[in-house]
Design an enzyme around this catalytic site. Structure first.
Site, PDB file in Angstrom:
ATOM      1  N   SER A 313       0.828  -1.201   0.000  1.00 50.60           N
ATOM      2  CA  SER A 313       0.000   0.000   0.000  1.00 50.60           C
ATOM      3  C   SER A 313       0.863   1.251   0.000  1.00 50.60           C
ATOM      4  CB  SER A 313      -0.926   0.003   1.219  1.00 50.60           C
ATOM      5  OG  SER A 313      -1.640   1.220   1.311  1.00 50.60           O
ATOM      6  N   TRP A 316       2.224   1.621  -3.402  1.00 50.55           N
ATOM      7  CA  TRP A 316       1.150   2.055  -4.305  1.00 50.55           C
ATOM      8  C   TRP A 316       1.017   3.570  -4.292  1.00 50.55           C
ATOM      9  CZ3 TRP A 316      -3.311   4.894  -3.537  1.00 50.55           C
ATOM     10  CH2 TRP A 316      -4.257   4.885  -4.563  1.00 50.55           C
ATOM     11  N   HIS A 317       1.206   4.169  -3.130  1.00 52.89           N
ATOM     12  CA  HIS A 317       1.031   5.613  -3.012  1.00 52.89           C
ATOM     13  C   HIS A 317       2.148   6.398  -3.687  1.00 52.89           C
ATOM     14  CE1 HIS A 317      -2.032   4.634   0.012  1.00 52.89           C
ATOM     15  NE2 HIS A 317      -2.468   5.860  -0.168  1.00 52.89           N
ATOM     16  N   GLY A 318       3.348   5.857  -3.718  1.00 53.39           N
ATOM     17  CA  GLY A 318       4.415   6.616  -4.344  1.00 53.39           C
ATOM     18  C   GLY A 318       5.710   5.845  -4.446  1.00 53.39           C
ATOM     19  N   PHE A 454      -1.117  10.173  -7.351  1.00 53.71           N
ATOM     20  CA  PHE A 454      -1.043   8.719  -7.242  1.00 53.71           C
ATOM     21  C   PHE A 454      -1.820   8.039  -8.372  1.00 53.71           C
ATOM     22  CE2 PHE A 454      -1.081  10.210  -2.677  1.00 53.71           C
ATOM     23  CZ  PHE A 454       0.300  10.324  -2.644  1.00 53.71           C
TER      24      PHE A 454
END
Length: 454
Positions: A313, A316-318, A454
């Protein structure tokens, strides 16, 4: 196109009016064209990336449904590779090169070159939404969509295209095929949600952003307090992201299309576990259904699975180690809560501790690198605060405090039920207060929503 822009204030009523004026059989065309225009307002050529994955996933869904045995899995894998491949190239290639170059530097070898790529707006969101479609078809939970236009609209639908919520085909695809007549009460409720979301963004989030951005850009300035910056960003990112979600759900609601709820007042949680049941709910459930449970869920290696999910996660954000650390912090605290049965605590101490952990973790989310994040946290012992700071007036602090008090009041039943249950005088007073605050305290043109990156 930004929800807080003049362009959108023109775009939305025109598209909505045409939507109700057109016969049902043409509405999907209008929404698809409008969605393409909405997305192309950022970087026009990048719409081709969406069209590429749309075509692949459309045919993959049909082939999966028509196939048996290993061929079904093969077509699913091909679809997932195409989607993750696009995400990897645009979002993670240079991050990968960064880390390879560190190793090459240690061994004295030549550095690898970077690609000059601009990350397409909201790429992670519509990639995950597209993946949920083919996975659901593969699992037999949803029939493959035979109409390319409707499937394209499922991916491109403008209210939630660039920052969610991340939809499932079961929830939204069939709604595009149903005739929605104009309903006054529903439209008013949708506009209330949009107005409240706009208030969160331009009055709360963007005013707090002025202080937070200056602090992170001028680390070490004595009149800018770390503790203030840490907690202001915690409120800023909530109002920025939930404000976008409110506007997305509201705009869609006006047309009669219900989207997934994405926030449920997370800052009134008593544990990190509860926080993630209320924050970015469409992403949390995505990882639960498509990663956590396939890894084994609660059945085996539970804590390892939790940690993998939160590390993923974060990534996934950056494409930055700061995001990975942010995810690791949340994963570690969930494991601690489960190990020592801390999830059951419901007192004020548990609430305060949860918010402190969340706020400190946000430092890694906001900082440009790990060193900056550690500096901010280390500097938080400095409690001096300049009450005369021009970037954050006392009236903004008062409005923010009143907003959080109001959020607490509505946290049990929700914004619309509480608002609509008020007596007319109180309800209309609330309307006037929100609109006046937007007009006189709002910061327009302050930039895009945080989660667009994102």
């Amino acid at each position: 196109m930004l929800f807080n822009s003049i362009q959108f204030f023109i775009f939305f009523p025109i598209v909505t009016a045409l939507y109700f004026w057109l016969p049902q059989r043409f509405r999907w065309i209008l929404l698809l064209v409008a969605s393409c225009y909405f997305y192309m307002a950022f970087i026009p050529v990048y719409v081709l990336i969406l069209l590429f994955t749309i075509v692949i996933d459309y045919y993959a869904g049909i082939l999966i449904e028509q196939s048996t045995g290993q061929r079904r899995k093969l077509f699913l894998v091909m679809s997932l590779v195409a989607n993750i491949g696009v995400l990897a190239v645009f979002k993670y290639y240079n991050f990968f090169i960064d880390n390879i170059n560190v190793l090459l530097g240690i061994t004295g070898q030549d550095q690898m070159s970077y690609w000059k790529l601009i990350l397409p707006i909201g790429l992670s969101f519509h990639t995950f939404q597209a993946m949920s479609y083919t996975i659901e078809v593969y699992r037999g939970n949803f029939p493959a969509e035979r109409h390319l236009g409707y499937y394209a609209l499922y991916v491109m639908y403008y209210p939630q295209l660039v920052a969610g919520p991340i939809e499932r085909p079961q929830n939204v695809l069939h709604q595009f095929k149903v005739k929605h007549d104009f309903d006054y009460d529903r439209a008013v409720d949708g506009l209330k949600m949009m107005t409240y979301g706009l208030f969160k963004k331009v009055v709360i989030a963007d005013n707090l952003a002025a202080y937070v951005d200056y602090y992170y850009g001028h680390l070490g300035t004595q009149s800018y307090n770390s503790i203030a910056a840490i907690f202001f960003f915690s409120i800023q990112i909530y109002c920025d992201f939930s404000g976008y979600s409110d506007m997305a759900l509201g705009a869609s609601k006006v047309m009669g299309i219900e989207l997934l709820k994405n926030f449920n007042y997370p800052y009134f949680s008593h544990s990190i576990t509860e926080f993630w049941r209320k924050w970015h709910m469409s992403l949390s459930t995505w990882f639960r259904d498509y990663l956590y449970i396939p890894l084994g869920g609660n059945r085996k290696h539970k804590h390892l699975n939790v940690f993998i999910v939160f590390m993923t996660s974060g990534l996934w954000h950056g494409a930055n180690w700061t995001f990975v650390i942010w995810g690791a912090i949340h994963g570690a605290f969930q494991i601690l809560e489960d190990t020592f049965n801390l999830k059951q605590n419901k007192g004020i101490v548990a609430l305060l501790l949860t918010n402190v952990v969340v706020a400190l973790a946000w430092v890694f989310f906001r900082a440009s690198d790990v060193r900056t994040a550690l500096h901010v946290i280390a500097n938080s012992v400095n409690t001096r605060f300049d009450w005369h700071n021009p970037l954050l007036s006392k009236k903004i602090m008062l409005v923010t405090a009143l907003f959080m008090a109001w959020e607490y009041v509505i946290s049990r039943n929700g914004f619309l039920p509480v608002l609509n249950a008020l007596r007319p005088a109180a309800r209309y007073s609330m309307y006037y207060i929100i609109v006046i605050a937007i007009l006189f305290l709002g910061r327009f043109g302050s930039g895009q929503f945080i989660y667009f990156q994102f």
